[in-house]
Design a protein around this motif. Sequence first.
Motif, PDB file in Angstrom:
ATOM      1  N   LEU A 296       0.833  -1.201   0.000  1.00 20.34           N
ATOM      2  CA  LEU A 296       0.000   0.000   0.000  1.00 20.34           C
ATOM      3  C   LEU A 296       0.869   1.254   0.000  1.00 20.34           C
ATOM      4  O   LEU A 296       0.627   2.201  -0.768  1.00 20.34           O
ATOM      5  CB  LEU A 296      -0.914  -0.014   1.229  1.00 20.34           C
ATOM      6  N   ASP A 297       1.897   1.254   0.837  1.00 18.65           N
ATOM      7  CA  ASP A 297       2.809   2.403   0.897  1.00 18.65           C
ATOM      8  C   ASP A 297       3.535   2.600  -0.428  1.00 18.65           C
ATOM      9  O   ASP A 297       3.683   3.727  -0.912  1.00 18.65           O
ATOM     10  CB  ASP A 297       3.817   2.177   2.019  1.00 18.65           C
ATOM     11  N   LEU A 298       3.959   1.504  -1.029  1.00 18.12           N
ATOM     12  CA  LEU A 298       4.689   1.577  -2.294  1.00 18.12           C
ATOM     13  C   LEU A 298       3.819   2.160  -3.402  1.00 18.12           C
ATOM     14  O   LEU A 298       4.275   2.991  -4.208  1.00 18.12           O
ATOM     15  CB  LEU A 298       5.173   0.181  -2.679  1.00 18.12           C
ATOM     16  N   LEU A 299       2.580   1.737  -3.433  1.00 17.49           N
ATOM     17  CA  LEU A 299       1.654   2.263  -4.443  1.00 17.49           C
ATOM     18  C   LEU A 299       1.437   3.766  -4.260  1.00 17.49           C
ATOM     19  O   LEU A 299       1.487   4.536  -5.227  1.00 17.49           O
ATOM     20  CB  LEU A 299       0.315   1.527  -4.354  1.00 17.49           C
ATOM     21  N   LYS A 300       1.227   4.176  -3.020  1.00 20.54           N
ATOM     22  CA  LYS A 300       0.975   5.599  -2.761  1.00 20.54           C
ATOM     23  C   LYS A 300       2.195   6.442  -3.103  1.00 20.54           C
ATOM     24  O   LYS A 300       2.069   7.542  -3.663  1.00 20.54           O
ATOM     25  CB  LYS A 300       0.573   5.798  -1.297  1.00 20.54           C
ATOM     26  N   ARG A 301       3.378   5.951  -2.752  1.00 22.48           N
ATOM     27  CA  ARG A 301       4.596   6.712  -3.028  1.00 22.48           C
ATOM     28  C   ARG A 301       4.916   6.784  -4.519  1.00 22.48           C
ATOM     29  O   ARG A 301       5.699   7.640  -4.942  1.00 22.48           O
ATOM     30  CB  ARG A 301       5.774   6.123  -2.255  1.00 22.48           C
ATOM     31  N   ASN A 302       4.301   5.886  -5.286  1.00 24.10           N
ATOM     32  CA  ASN A 302       4.495   5.926  -6.732  1.00 24.10           C
ATOM     33  C   ASN A 302       3.330   6.606  -7.455  1.00 24.10           C
ATOM     34  O   ASN A 302       3.180   6.464  -8.674  1.00 24.10           O
ATOM     35  CB  ASN A 302       4.700   4.511  -7.274  1.00 24.10           C
ATOM     36  N   GLY A 303       2.520   7.325  -6.690  1.00 25.43           N
ATOM     37  CA  GLY A 303       1.504   8.181  -7.279  1.00 25.43           C
ATOM     38  C   GLY A 303       0.201   7.518  -7.635  1.00 25.43           C
ATOM     39  O   GLY A 303      -0.587   8.076  -8.420  1.00 25.43           O
TER      40      GLY A 303
END
Length: 243
Positions: free
Chosen positions: A24-31
């Motif tokens: 979830l964090d990775l997706l958010k940090r990638n926009g």
Amino acid sequence: MTKKATIYRMVTPDHLCPWGIKALDLLKRNGYQVEDHHLATLEANQQYKESHGVDETPQIFIDDDLVGSYDALRDYLGLAADPREGVSYQPIIAIFIVTFSMALTVTWASLGTLELIRVLELFIAFSMCVLGIQKLRDLKAYATGFVQYDLLAQRYVPYAYVYAAIETLAGALMVAGLILWIISPIVLIASGIGAISIVKAVYIEKRDLKCACVGGNSTVPLGFISLTENIMMMVMAIWMLLR
């Protein structure tokens, strides 16, 4: 254009999936704008896997196309595996950075100046303590790695445990400068055997081994860094004897 993703991850009162959080964090940090679906029970998680024919959760979709698990997401985004696979010098680099920082701050706090010799003394002594702790935290796993290359430990396995204790205790005594006339010769002999063992295993026999210097199940390759550790201990022992 907004990038959209959907994630199905396990979130129960007893278990919060760490891979789901990281995905979830990775997706958010990638926009990505994320639609986050919680699988709130073990039964719901199992039912999801069975109905979708997958072996694990979380499962990630991007623009309605299945990407897959957290590992698949990292691959999709062009990122390295997590945890990193293969060999890594990160553990030993982290230890040396921290112990060098400790040496600098302790020297400054005690002397009011950054006296180079004292910084180096403390750096080696602190490194010995931390590396000793790494070995002591799982002696059996450490010994399994150590006996693969140490010449003395191959002939007498309990020496592996003795070596870990010698390194840790010697580091602590060297910080305070206590009974150096006893501990320094012991360190010199132990580290000398270690250096010879590494040269034989790596540079003569060309064996591909992991270093037990940072404890069991190490990802650090046996070689230059391991040899450097032993040379540092030898130099420290000789210096303390000369003092």
